[in-house]
Design an enzyme around this catalytic site. Sequence first.
Site, mmCIF file in Angstrom:
data_model
loop_
_atom_site.group_PDB
_atom_site.id
_atom_site.type_symbol
_atom_site.label_atom_id
_atom_site.label_comp_id
_atom_site.label_asym_id
_atom_site.label_seq_id
_atom_site.Cartn_x
_atom_site.Cartn_y
_atom_site.Cartn_z
ATOM 1 C CE LYS A 80 135.558 30.673 -10.732
ATOM 2 N NZ LYS A 80 135.197 30.763 -9.144
ATOM 3 C CB VAL A 184 130.779 24.398 -0.620
ATOM 4 C CG1 VAL A 184 130.428 25.784 0.318
ATOM 5 C CG2 VAL A 184 131.802 25.113 -1.366
HETATM 6 N N1 LIG Z 1 134.551 25.298 -3.686
HETATM 7 C C1 LIG Z 1 134.564 26.634 -3.044
HETATM 8 O O1 LIG Z 1 135.454 26.879 -2.232
HETATM 9 C C2 LIG Z 1 133.876 27.492 -3.553
HETATM 10 C C3 LIG Z 1 134.017 28.844 -3.041
HETATM 11 C C4 LIG Z 1 132.907 29.910 -3.503
HETATM 12 C C5 LIG Z 1 131.995 29.504 -4.537
HETATM 13 N N2 LIG Z 1 131.826 28.169 -4.575
HETATM 14 C C6 LIG Z 1 130.715 27.701 -5.691
HETATM 15 O O2 LIG Z 1 129.693 26.933 -4.898
HETATM 16 C C7 LIG Z 1 129.015 26.227 -5.880
HETATM 17 C C8 LIG Z 1 129.462 24.567 -5.266
HETATM 18 O O3 LIG Z 1 130.964 24.512 -5.484
HETATM 19 P P1 LIG Z 1 131.417 23.011 -4.896
HETATM 20 O O4 LIG Z 1 132.977 23.343 -4.818
HETATM 21 O O5 LIG Z 1 130.871 22.631 -3.665
HETATM 22 O O6 LIG Z 1 131.294 22.143 -6.061
HETATM 23 P P2 LIG Z 1 130.987 20.630 -6.171
HETATM 24 O O7 LIG Z 1 130.997 20.213 -7.499
HETATM 25 O O8 LIG Z 1 131.754 19.887 -5.426
HETATM 26 O O9 LIG Z 1 129.345 20.606 -5.623
HETATM 27 C C9 LIG Z 1 128.319 20.789 -6.541
HETATM 28 C C10 LIG Z 1 127.356 19.886 -6.293
HETATM 29 O O10 LIG Z 1 126.195 20.270 -7.299
HETATM 30 C C11 LIG Z 1 125.517 18.991 -7.772
HETATM 31 N N3 LIG Z 1 124.907 19.625 -8.822
HETATM 32 C C12 LIG Z 1 125.138 20.159 -10.248
HETATM 33 N N4 LIG Z 1 124.143 20.506 -10.965
HETATM 34 C C13 LIG Z 1 122.998 20.296 -10.203
HETATM 35 C C14 LIG Z 1 121.726 20.436 -10.219
HETATM 36 N N5 LIG Z 1 121.212 20.805 -11.276
HETATM 37 N N6 LIG Z 1 120.983 20.106 -9.305
HETATM 38 C C15 LIG Z 1 121.374 19.856 -8.116
HETATM 39 N N7 LIG Z 1 122.603 19.530 -7.947
HETATM 40 C C16 LIG Z 1 123.333 19.582 -8.890
HETATM 41 C C17 LIG Z 1 126.787 18.360 -8.373
HETATM 42 O O11 LIG Z 1 126.445 17.170 -8.387
HETATM 43 C C18 LIG Z 1 127.770 18.529 -6.932
HETATM 44 O O12 LIG Z 1 127.635 17.507 -6.098
HETATM 45 C C19 LIG Z 1 129.607 26.223 -7.022
HETATM 46 O O13 LIG Z 1 128.761 27.459 -7.723
HETATM 47 C C20 LIG Z 1 130.955 27.024 -6.826
HETATM 48 O O14 LIG Z 1 131.372 27.942 -7.778
HETATM 49 C C21 LIG Z 1 132.701 26.981 -4.383
HETATM 50 C C1 LIG Z 2 139.884 30.872 -5.211
HETATM 51 C C2 LIG Z 2 138.608 29.994 -5.136
HETATM 52 C C3 LIG Z 2 138.793 29.560 -3.872
HETATM 53 C C4 LIG Z 2 137.480 30.701 -5.800
HETATM 54 C C5 LIG Z 2 136.378 30.144 -5.506
HETATM 55 N N1 LIG Z 2 136.090 28.888 -6.391
HETATM 56 C C6 LIG Z 2 135.150 31.140 -5.608
HETATM 57 O O1 LIG Z 2 134.436 31.109 -6.344
HETATM 58 O O2 LIG Z 2 135.189 31.857 -4.817
#
Ligand SMILES: NC(=O)c1ccc[n+]([C@@H]2O[C@H](COP(=O)([O-])OP(=O)(O)OC[C@H]3O[C@@H](n4cnc5c(N)ncnc54)[C@H](O)[C@@H]3O)[C@@H](O)[C@H]2O)c1
Ligand SMILES: CC(C)C[C@H](N)C(=O)O
EC number: 1.4.1.9
Length: 365
Positions: A80, A184
């Site tokens: 990462k 997400v």
């Molecule tokens: N994007 C992906 O495909 C993906 C894949 C796996 C895991 N994730 C994980 O899922 C989570 C969300 O990812 P994302 O891509 O949607 O990110 P994002 O930044 O689009 O969404 C996160 C949201 O959380 C809000 N936020 C931050 N701190 C906060 C708090 N204390 N209370 C309430 N809201 C808060 C932000 O304002 C934002 O709207 C992250 O932990 C990320 O690592 C994402």
């Molecule tokens: C490779 C990415 C899609 C990784 C994603 N942000 C995750 O935490 O899984």
Amino acid sequence: MEIFKYLEKYDYEQVVICQDKESGLKAIIAIHDTTLGPALGGTRMWTYESEEAAIEDALRLAKGMTYKNAAAGLNLGGGKTVIIGDPKKDKNEALFRAFGRYIQGLNGRYITAEDVGTTVADMDLIHEETDYVTGISPAFGSSGNPSPVTAYGVYVGMKAAAKAAFGTDSLEGKTIAVQGVGNVAYHLCKHLHEEGAKLIVTDINKEAVQRAVDDFGAEAVGINDIYGVECDIYAPCALGATVNDDTIPQLKAKVIAGSANNQLKEERHGDQIHEMGIVYAPDYVINAGGVINVADELYGYNAERAMKKVEGLYDTIDRIMQISKEENIPTYKAADRMAEERIATMKQSRSTFLQNGHHILSRRK
Ligand SMILES: NC(=O)c1ccc[n+]([C@@H]2O[C@H](COP(=O)([O-])OP(=O)(O)OC[C@H]3O[C@@H](n4cnc5c(N)ncnc54)[C@H](O)[C@@H]3O)[C@@H](O)[C@H]2O)c1
Ligand SMILES: CC(C)C[C@H](N)C(=O)O
């Protein structure tokens, strides 16, 4: 933090500190384990309280990717990156291109993609300097933004967790408290709304909250009120460590299932919720949809094949629930065991020397 002690404790392979004065790049690439293949994991851009907090986040997230990729059956290791900076103010072309050059220097040991604070447009800039990036624009034959696919995986995984808690996987009429309605969770809310669930949402971003209220009739609550609301399912979809000593006593939910990485502040919190009878869908298993989708690019992207694999997350969560029930162990332990066993078995079977050893990147042109 005594860095080498920490690396040794959790057996990290490599940490790369990247600095580019002109563009303002300050990045940490953490590679945890490459037994299964090159380390694939996203790039997070965030304003950290300290450099130590950024390094710690990169390390924790990289280890999570090792487990996520292993449990998802991918031939990929875990890594990462975190970039220290404000994604609203500090982005520029040179920064992502400088970062791309650092990735290229690793010659395929690390492959990146999106995470919190980074977008497809950022990946496209990285792609100008390296091929070791996924989640770039579909115009390049890539899979694009992984978030909607992650959301779909969380949705099917949540259904499997609901089955373990309520005896049915239907989410119709269930109340779901969603923390963070970003990339997400917006798509997750769409699936949940379509199935007839009632949504309670919170976010530090008022516009994101309003969008969920307008589009899905969600009820909005304050940032710290989300833990204690009357609901069936708590879906942490913001940042990590929200299942902790302060929040657990407030929880009314019977299920915890969301997209955030590193939801348990410490492992003992996983033990605690297990003893309370709360069904926890392990974070790195339920949120693997995005990485499954971008990893498919390494074979030449096929959306149908990728989605079929993402749908399989229902069965994976279901299996973890069964192991947890049969052996009375917390679900996070059942998931860790599944991932660790796969890594150990593959380490053994791949130990034979091959002059022309084949790996996932061999197919890339
Ligand atoms: N994007 C992906 O495909 C993906 C894949 C796996 C895991 N994730 C994980 O899922 C989570 C969300 O990812 P994302 O891509 O949607 O990110 P994002 O930044 O689009 O969404 C996160 C949201 O959380 C809000 N936020 C931050 N701190 C906060 C708090 N204390 N209370 C309430 N809201 C808060 C932000 O304002 C934002 O709207 C992250 O932990 C990320 O690592 C994402
Ligand atoms: C490779 C990415 C899609 C990784 C994603 N942000 C995750 O935490 O899984």
